[in-house]
Design an enzyme around this catalytic site. Structure first.
Site, PDB file in Angstrom:
ATOM      1  N   ASP A 191       1.852   0.768  -0.229  1.00  0.00           N
ATOM      2  CA  ASP A 191       1.392   1.743   0.757  1.00  0.00           C
ATOM      3  C   ASP A 191       2.249   2.999   0.579  1.00  0.00           C
ATOM      4  O   ASP A 191       3.314   2.940  -0.030  1.00  0.00           O
ATOM      5  CB  ASP A 191       1.568   1.159   2.161  1.00  0.00           C
ATOM      6  CG  ASP A 191       1.318   2.178   3.247  1.00  0.00           C
ATOM      7  OD1 ASP A 191       0.262   2.832   3.211  1.00  0.00           O
ATOM      8  OD2 ASP A 191       2.191   2.343   4.112  1.00  0.00           O
ATOM      9  N   ASP A 227       4.326  -1.241   5.591  1.00  0.00           N
ATOM     10  CA  ASP A 227       5.240  -1.141   6.729  1.00  0.00           C
ATOM     11  C   ASP A 227       5.063  -2.287   7.713  1.00  0.00           C
ATOM     12  O   ASP A 227       5.747  -2.339   8.730  1.00  0.00           O
ATOM     13  CB  ASP A 227       5.097   0.212   7.438  1.00  0.00           C
ATOM     14  CG  ASP A 227       3.730   0.381   8.089  1.00  0.00           C
ATOM     15  OD1 ASP A 227       3.467   1.468   8.616  1.00  0.00           O
ATOM     16  OD2 ASP A 227       2.922  -0.567   8.073  1.00  0.00           O
ATOM     17  N   ASP A 261      -0.677  -2.235   7.757  1.00  0.00           N
ATOM     18  CA  ASP A 261      -0.972  -2.869   6.463  1.00  0.00           C
ATOM     19  C   ASP A 261      -1.058  -4.392   6.575  1.00  0.00           C
ATOM     20  O   ASP A 261      -1.129  -5.084   5.563  1.00  0.00           O
ATOM     21  CB  ASP A 261       0.113  -2.519   5.438  1.00  0.00           C
ATOM     22  CG  ASP A 261       0.162  -1.032   5.148  1.00  0.00           C
ATOM     23  OD1 ASP A 261      -0.917  -0.444   4.957  1.00  0.00           O
ATOM     24  OD2 ASP A 261       1.258  -0.472   5.137  1.00  0.00           O
TER      25      ASP A 261
END
Length: 620
Positions: free
Chosen positions: A327, A517, A521
């Site tokens: 991410d 995080d 996600d």
């Protein structure tokens, strides 16, 4: 209660404590008892008291054999193959052939092997046990002018607590005093104490390294950071990796090899006693000890580095990763705005000084970014006067006698200043006005973490074949970061469901680790072979979503965790291979008649010690 009752109660308490000690430390107790019997037996044999000597040797043999049979039956009931069956056969054969000393040495060898495993586990788990041993049991609650020591389970959100020097913070909360100095090494691995200011969050599990401070609880103990970590630690300690099943299969193969070698030895020599010689050196302690010790050592080492791995199975899965999906926001970037550029008609530092002085009156994240950048440049900020803030829009104040406005286009326009975008060259920024005219603008960006590039280089050096950036941000922003960090693929404008699809698609190329995080996600973290969360703010959510949690807000732990996992698995397999190889050679030598049972037992013990010591290298 009268005196006899008190005495009886004390004796019962002592007895209970002794039984508890024996239950918890039975490998040590068994080893000491069996070793003492063998030493006494050997001493009596040297003195010529053979019948009594044999009694001690037989007792050692039967004691350990009985414990071993109970353990084998328990494993079989759980559907596990008992690798200790060869050791049981060796001790039973020693009793059958009257080789009491050889059987007693095998019993000491087996008990010693389990003691070595017990010791190695205790040492390897020390990184996790340190967390468990620091659990606070009570806290000092402040009610008005009164102080009361209460169990931490009684603490609720809103309670005011006094944290004394050396106390472990019992629950998550905010610092109420002007400042607090806390040691977060048990949580994050960060060795230096951290200064936390009034109103800022303090996590449970941190230790007060300074003067006593007040805090206000924001969560109950069971919902706090430390409680989540402890639950993960307990789960990790109880887990079993797939590699254990490899050891089980090797154990079956090794048992078959042992029986074949023993049968060939007896058939070739006509000496049935060679069965004992083969069984003695075939005790598969390397298989029993190497894998769990090495993997637990790897988990412990990771915990000491601030990398919480949920179990041995996760550690093995982590060792296989060859595709990593990242991410962007909050993972590769710091997740907060920073000043990227200062443009305008005045010198950038002077413009930033004016804006930073005005923003001292603001609590907005962009305002804090401006103040932080001004302080980083060493600019002397002035105290703002007559400050007024429109939340989310901008701030105005007198700075050194000048009327300063800092805010978005709508805010400065509402104050009679038209934001001339052509003059500043930027379209998304905070505009700065002084004395009724536009003097410049400040552009922001979510900056890359300083360790991001090194992390990607480290992953490639460890053999990761493919890296993918999966971001919900705009394509041009994601592409710029992807090109800079040399990602193999960049995906942008993604929803949570899109990230799951990418993880599943990449799974066709290999074992995928998703790094995020831990909050937005979560679906992708769950879909990956290994989900790794970089703890940023909401550690509890990260811990629930991922298989691995970086307790430090440092993405560099991604490569470090992979390196630890691969090394631990390599050491486990290396220990098994070397141990079984040496045992196989010893079996052949014993089957040929060149290694008597007593000497064979001593050699096997040396192999066991070497295997355990090698497995413990995963700690270093």
């Amino acid at each position: 209660m009268d005196a006899p009752d008190i005495a009886l109660g004390g004796s019962a308490l002592v007895g209970v404590r002794m039984m508890d000690f024996a239950r918890r430390y039975w490998p040590l107790v068994l080893f000491l008892v069996s070793a003492a019997c063998v030493l006494v037996g050997v001493a009596l044999e040297l003195l010529g008291v053979t019948p009594t000597a044999n009694a001690f040797l037989v007792f050692s043999n039967i004691l350990v054999l009985s414990c071993l049979v109970i353990e084998i039956v328990g494993k079989l009931r759980q559907g596990e193959f008992g690798l200790d069956l060869i050791a049981a056969l060796a001790m039973a054969a020693a009793l059958w052939f009257g080789q009491y000393l050889a059987g007693a040495i095998v019993s000491v060898m087996y008990a010693g092997g389990h003691f070595l495993e017990f010791y190695a586990h205790r040492r390897a788990e020390s990184g996790m046990t340190d967390l468990l041993s620091r659990v606070p049991r009570s806290a000092l609650r402040i009610t008005g002018e009164e102080f009361a020591e209460v169990p931490i389970d009684a603490i609720v959100s809103g309670d005011r607590l006094l944290i004394r020097r050396g106390d472990v913070v019992p629950v998550d909360g905010q610092v109420e005093s002007a400042t607090a100095l806390v040691d977060q090494s048990a949580l994050t691995g960060e060795p230096l104490p951290v200064r936390i200011m009034q109103g800022e969050a303090v996590a449970s599990g941190a230790t007060n390294a300074g003067e006593a401070f007040d805090m206000v609880a924001s969560r109950a103990a069971k919902d706090s950071t430390y409680a989540h970590i402890l639950r993960l630690v307990e789960k990790a300690k109880a887990s079993k990796a797939p590699i254990y099943r490899v050891a089980d299969r090797m154990g079956l193969w090794f048992l078959g090899l042992t029986l074949v070698v023993a049968a060939v030895a007896v058939a070739g020599s006509g000496d049935s006693a060679r069965v004992l010689a083969v069984l003695v050196v075939a005790t598969p302690c390397p298989l029993i000890l190497a894998v769990p010790v090495a993997l637990v050592a790897g988990i412990s080492k990771a915990a000491r580095r601030g990398i919480l791995v949920k179990g041995a199975g996760v550690l093995e899965a982590l060792s296989k990763v060859d595709v990593v999906v990242f991410d962007k926001t909050g993972t590769l970037t710091v997740g907060a705005p920073g000043v990227a550029e200062v443009l305008g008609t005045q010198h950038p530092d002077e413009l930033l000084r004016l804006a930073g002085s005005a923003e001292l009156a603001s609590a907005h994240s962009l305002g804090r970014a401006i103040v932080s950048e001004a302080q980083r440049r060493g600019l002397a900020l002035s105290k703002p006067e007559q400050a007024a803030e429109v939340p989310g829009e901008g701030v105005e104040a007198l700075v050194d006698g000048r009327k300063v406005l800092v805010g978005g286009p709508a805010f400065v326009r509402s104050r009679g200043v038209e934001p001339d975008l052509s003059a500043t060259g930027v379209s998304a920024s905070a505009f700065v006005c002084a004395d009724g005219r536009l003097v410049g603008a400040i552009r922001f960006e979510d900056r890359l973490r300083p360790e991001a590039a090194h992390t990607l280089e480290g992953l490639r050096a460890l053999g990761v074949r493919r890296t993918v950036l999966a971001s919900g941000d705009r394509l041009e922003v994601a592409k710029a970061i992807g090109d800079y960090l040399q990602f193999d693929a960049v995906e942008a404008d993604l929803s949570a469901a899109d990230k799951v699809d990418i993880v599943r698609r990449e799974s066709e190329r290999g074992h995928v680790m998703m790094v995020g995080d831990g909050v937005n996600d979560a679906p992708a973290l769950a879909a990956a072979s290994v989900g790794l969360a970089v703890a940023r703010g909401n550690l509890a959510a990260a811990a629930e979503a991922a298989d691995v949690v970086l307790l430090q807000n440092d993405v560099g732990g991604v490569a470090e965790g992979l390196r630890i996992a691969r090394r631990a698995k390599s050491i486990a397999l290396q220990s098994v291979g070397v141990g079984i190889g040496l045992s196989s050679i010893a079996m052949i030598v014993a089957g040929a008649g060149f290694l008597p049972p007593v000497q064979g037992a001593l050699i096997q013990e040396a192999i066991d010690v070497a295997v355990v010591l090698n497995a413990l290298r995963a700690l270093s």
